[in-house]
Design a protein around this motif. Structure first.
Motif, PDB file in Angstrom:
ATOM      1  N   TRP A  41       3.617  12.539  -1.290  1.00  0.00           N
ATOM      2  CA  TRP A  41       3.282  13.738  -2.058  1.00  0.00           C
ATOM      3  C   TRP A  41       4.061  13.700  -3.358  1.00  0.00           C
ATOM      4  O   TRP A  41       5.039  12.967  -3.490  1.00  0.00           O
TER       5      TRP A  41
ATOM      6  N   SER B  96       7.718  11.606  -3.938  1.00  0.00           N
ATOM      7  CA  SER B  96       7.423  10.266  -4.460  1.00  0.00           C
ATOM      8  C   SER B  96       8.628   9.606  -5.126  1.00  0.00           C
ATOM      9  O   SER B  96       8.780   8.394  -5.062  1.00  0.00           O
TER      10      SER B  96
ATOM     11  N   PRO C 236       2.167   4.820   1.174  1.00  0.00           N
ATOM     12  CA  PRO C 236       2.173   5.515   2.460  1.00  0.00           C
ATOM     13  C   PRO C 236       1.210   6.702   2.447  1.00  0.00           C
ATOM     14  O   PRO C 236       0.996   7.334   1.410  1.00  0.00           O
ATOM     15  N   ILE C 237       0.654   7.017   3.593  1.00  0.00           N
ATOM     16  CA  ILE C 237      -0.315   8.101   3.705  1.00  0.00           C
ATOM     17  C   ILE C 237       0.346   9.464   3.474  1.00  0.00           C
ATOM     18  O   ILE C 237      -0.297  10.409   3.041  1.00  0.00           O
ATOM     19  N   ASP C 238       1.638   9.563   3.774  1.00  0.00           N
ATOM     20  CA  ASP C 238       2.342  10.847   3.686  1.00  0.00           C
ATOM     21  C   ASP C 238       3.043  11.069   2.349  1.00  0.00           C
ATOM     22  O   ASP C 238       3.933  11.900   2.245  1.00  0.00           O
TER      23      ASP C 238
ATOM     24  N   ARG D 223       0.842  -1.197   0.000  1.00  0.00           N
ATOM     25  CA  ARG D 223       0.000   0.000   0.000  1.00  0.00           C
ATOM     26  C   ARG D 223       0.874   1.242   0.000  1.00  0.00           C
ATOM     27  O   ARG D 223       1.973   1.238   0.540  1.00  0.00           O
TER      28      ARG D 223
END
Length: 98
Positions: free
Chosen positions: A86, A90, A82-84, A80
């Motif tokens: 950008w 990346s 990561p939530i952070d 998955r």
């Protein structure tokens, strides 16, 4: 890649010397990791160039040395995201698995 090099622009700037303006870019260089494009995607896989201290290789070039833009896409893998993540980080989070 027909003699072309891949780089990520960090900064566009200009400076003047002896009344001449020089339009420049600060570039992080990348190298291909194989002799040809990926068999599955048809795209080249690149990785950042590192110096002897394992730091990114950066260089200032004149903007006339830039031929055209390209999209650099991370190798995501199977996990998955990561939530952070950008767009600005990346390319630094993911590493090629080859």
């Amino acid at each position: 890649m027909q003699g072309l090099h891949v780089g990520r622009v960090f900064l566009f700037f200009l400076f003047s010397y002896s009344s001449t303006k020089y339009l420049c870019a600060l570039i992080q260089w990348f190298s291909t990791i194989s002799e040809g494009p990926d068999e599955d995607t048809g795209m080249w896989i690149v990785q950042p160039d590192l110096d002897a201290n394992r730091e990114f290789t950066l260089e200032v070039v004149h903007v006339n040395c830039i031929l055209h833009g390209a999209h650099l896409i991370p190798v995501y893998g199977h996990n998955r995201l990561p939530i952070d993540i950008w767009h600005t980080n990346s390319l630094d989070i993911f590493r090629p698995t080859m």
